[in-house]
Design an enzyme around this catalytic site. Structure first.
Site, PDB file in Angstrom:
ATOM      1  N   ASN A  51       7.674   9.169  -1.015  1.00 56.72           N
ATOM      2  CA  ASN A  51       7.810   7.785  -0.556  1.00 56.72           C
ATOM      3  C   ASN A  51       8.971   7.189  -1.345  1.00 56.72           C
ATOM      4  O   ASN A  51       8.819   6.839  -2.518  1.00 56.72           O
ATOM      5  CB  ASN A  51       6.492   7.037  -0.833  1.00 56.72           C
ATOM      6  CG  ASN A  51       6.536   5.606  -0.340  1.00 56.72           C
ATOM      7  OD1 ASN A  51       7.581   5.122   0.102  1.00 56.72           O
ATOM      8  ND2 ASN A  51       5.411   4.928  -0.439  1.00 56.72           N
ATOM      9  N   ARG A  94       7.077   9.335   3.921  1.00 56.60           N
ATOM     10  CA  ARG A  94       6.620   8.064   4.484  1.00 56.60           C
ATOM     11  C   ARG A  94       7.857   7.289   4.943  1.00 56.60           C
ATOM     12  O   ARG A  94       8.800   7.126   4.169  1.00 56.60           O
ATOM     13  CB  ARG A  94       5.892   7.254   3.425  1.00 56.60           C
ATOM     14  CG  ARG A  94       5.536   5.893   3.967  1.00 56.60           C
ATOM     15  CD  ARG A  94       5.192   4.917   2.895  1.00 56.60           C
ATOM     16  NE  ARG A  94       4.927   3.614   3.478  1.00 56.60           N
ATOM     17  CZ  ARG A  94       5.273   2.470   2.927  1.00 56.60           C
ATOM     18  NH1 ARG A  94       5.922   2.463   1.782  1.00 56.60           N
ATOM     19  NH2 ARG A  94       4.988   1.339   3.510  1.00 56.60           N
ATOM     20  N   HIS A 146       1.512  -0.821   7.732  1.00 60.58           N
ATOM     21  CA  HIS A 146       0.314  -0.243   7.099  1.00 60.58           C
ATOM     22  C   HIS A 146      -0.426   0.698   8.062  1.00 60.58           C
ATOM     23  O   HIS A 146      -1.614   0.955   7.873  1.00 60.58           O
ATOM     24  CB  HIS A 146      -0.700  -1.328   6.676  1.00 60.58           C
ATOM     25  CG  HIS A 146      -0.245  -2.191   5.540  1.00 60.58           C
ATOM     26  ND1 HIS A 146      -0.573  -3.514   5.465  1.00 60.58           N
ATOM     27  CD2 HIS A 146       0.486  -1.926   4.445  1.00 60.58           C
ATOM     28  CE1 HIS A 146      -0.055  -4.049   4.366  1.00 60.58           C
ATOM     29  NE2 HIS A 146       0.603  -3.084   3.730  1.00 60.58           N
ATOM     30  N   ARG A 171       4.005 -13.504   0.034  1.00 60.14           N
ATOM     31  CA  ARG A 171       4.491 -13.817   1.396  1.00 60.14           C
ATOM     32  C   ARG A 171       3.600 -14.854   2.067  1.00 60.14           C
ATOM     33  O   ARG A 171       2.388 -14.865   1.842  1.00 60.14           O
ATOM     34  CB  ARG A 171       4.495 -12.552   2.264  1.00 60.14           C
ATOM     35  CG  ARG A 171       5.499 -11.536   1.817  1.00 60.14           C
ATOM     36  CD  ARG A 171       5.404 -10.259   2.647  1.00 60.14           C
ATOM     37  NE  ARG A 171       5.398  -9.113   1.775  1.00 60.14           N
ATOM     38  CZ  ARG A 171       4.981  -7.899   2.135  1.00 60.14           C
ATOM     39  NH1 ARG A 171       4.515  -7.690   3.348  1.00 60.14           N
ATOM     40  NH2 ARG A 171       5.010  -6.910   1.283  1.00 60.14           N
ATOM     41  N   GLU A 184      -3.022   7.166   1.849  1.00 59.57           N
ATOM     42  CA  GLU A 184      -1.952   7.413   2.813  1.00 59.57           C
ATOM     43  C   GLU A 184      -1.323   8.786   2.572  1.00 59.57           C
ATOM     44  O   GLU A 184      -0.925   9.468   3.511  1.00 59.57           O
ATOM     45  CB  GLU A 184      -0.891   6.306   2.697  1.00 59.57           C
ATOM     46  CG  GLU A 184      -1.393   4.983   3.255  1.00 59.57           C
ATOM     47  CD  GLU A 184      -0.714   3.775   2.652  1.00 59.57           C
ATOM     48  OE1 GLU A 184      -0.969   3.478   1.472  1.00 59.57           O
ATOM     49  OE2 GLU A 184       0.054   3.116   3.364  1.00 59.57           O
TER      50      GLU A 184
END
Ligand code: ADP
Length: 407
Positions: free
Chosen positions: A8, A95, A184, A245, A389
């Site tokens: 990743n 990823r 996600h 955010r 993941e």
């Protein structure tokens, strides 16, 4: 042994994990940080006998290629390595955040796939360039190895048009690809599959809502094993209030502020992505643990931040139950979802009408192994499932390579 290396690659980091997909055992994992600097750091965690050991290096690492070269060296090292040589690595799974509309599944890396990832740089400028750098580094460092990419957006490509088209002139979608993509996806897919296993039913017979609550946070409605809606959108900014955010806001606020405070593009970007959310609301931190500590001391803004966070999650649970015409399983995952007893309690409180009855004891006793945390007679099962993941990327990578070899 089918050992898959999962990579990743972020803007200044490479997260890696080498996993034997036949028994899901992690042989090594680690993180290269501060790429581009003279004092870049590599933290390597490796299996030695039955236990894991750690080694830390501080080095001048200027590029992702150099970082990956060091990772490959560590994995095959006589002292801290976990495989004899590179031939013991079956393939590499990357990823990738954005695959646009072209990818509904993981893809075997070809020049065409790399070109498509490049085209999506416009949609994910902070992520896709670094993923591409990682793939190209592997091309040159370990050229005879199979590579596969697993996209964060792919799982959501099953959303119906009514869920992904915005109320803008339709030409905006045709011209610029402006639509909901969702993110996600790998995490939502992984926990939904796990939830179905725990429930002992086929995923295709279930209605699941998955709440991925980390620094970034999103909710996903999964019906018959497919994502049919999700709270993030064209970018990872909308939906839930997140660490820094905003989540959903009235888009006119942006125009209003640009006019009122003469904010530039960069200033608005920082405001929405870095200065808002739990951090902006509480004025304390983006870290949920820290905020909960302040709530306990009676801080009112921390309380407000948590209330808004919880309120929005409930909002989406209600909305997604409605669009699925019911719900079988509610899943909590990621940093906050897996670790905060209080958060799970707050989200599930006053939801009896829907059929959600949390078991306080099971919720408190949850300790990192996937589990059902609702009462036995709760109509909707509530589960806490640690996301993984990397495991999904590793197994999908092996599956795609196996398919390539057969064809
Ligand atoms: P990301 O991968 O999106 O950066 P994570 O999934 O690691 O984020 O989640 C980070 C969040 O999880 C932070 O807000 C952190 O405070 C929260 N978190 C981690 N451990 C706990 C805990 N024990 N209790 C409450 N929140 C926690």
């Amino acid at each position: 042994m089918k050992n898959v290396l999962v990579l990743n690659c972020g803007s200044s980091s490479v997260k890696y994990e080498l996993m034997n997909v036949e028994n899901s055992r992690v042989l090594a994992r680690g993180l290269v940080e501060k790429i581009g600097m003279e004092d870049a750091v590599v933290n390597h965690h490796y299996l030695k006998g039955e236990d894991y050991s750690d080694v830390k290096l501080v080095k001048n690492i200027l590029t992702h290629r150099e970082g990956i070269r060091i990772v490959v060296g560590l994995l095959t090292d006589a002292e801290v390595g976990v495989v004899g040589d590179l031939a013991d690595i079956y393939g590499i799974g990357h990823r990738v955040v954005h695959g646009g509309e072209a990818y509904t599944d993981p893809a075997y890396v070809t020049q065409e796939v790399k070109d498509d990832i490049k085209k999506c740089i416009e949609l994910a400028p902070l992520h896709n360039p670094h993923h591409l750098a990682g793939i190209e580094a592997c091309d040159s460092l370990i050229p005879d190895h199979h590579q596969v990419v697993v996209f964060d957006t792919a799982f959501h490509q099953t959303m119906p048009k009514k869920a992904y088209i915005y109320g803008l002139p339709y030409e905006m979608y045709k011209k610029y690809g402006i639509r909901r993509y969702g993110f996600h996806g790998t995490s939502h897919q992984y926990v939904a599959q796990k939830a179905a296993q725990i429930y002992k039913k086929r995923i295709t017979d279930l209605k699941i809502i998955s709440c991925h609550l980390g620094n970034g946070a999103s909710v996903c409605a999964i019906k018959d094993g497919k994502s049919i809606d999700t709270s993030m959108g064209f970018t990872p900014l909308p939906g839930l209030v997140m660490g820094t955010r905003t989540g959903d806001i009235d888009p006119y606020i942006v125009l209003y502020l640009m006019n009122k405070d003469a904010l530039s593009f960069a200033e608005v970007n920082t405001l929405l992505n870095r200065h808002s959310g739990l951090y902006g609301l509480s004025g304390i931190s983006r870290d949920f643990r820290q905020i909960i500590k302040e709530v306990k001391k009676g801080d009112e803004r921390a309380r407000l931040a948590v209330d808004i966070f919880v309120y929005r999650i409930k909002h989406y649970i209600g909305a997604y139950t409605a669009i699925m015409n019911g719900l079988d399983i509610l899943v909590f995952t990621a940093g906050i979802g897996e670790n905060s007893i209080e958060l799970r309690e707050m989200v599930c409180s006053n939801m009896e009408y829907l059929g959600i009855n949390l078991d306080e004891k099971k919720n408190r006793e949850f300790n990192s192994q996937e589990a059902v945390i609702s009462k036995d007679d709760s109509e909707i099962k509530v589960m806490c499932i640690p996301t993984n993941e990397e495991l999904l990327i590793a197994t999908e990578t092996a599956r795609v390579i196996d398919g390539m070899k057969k064809s």
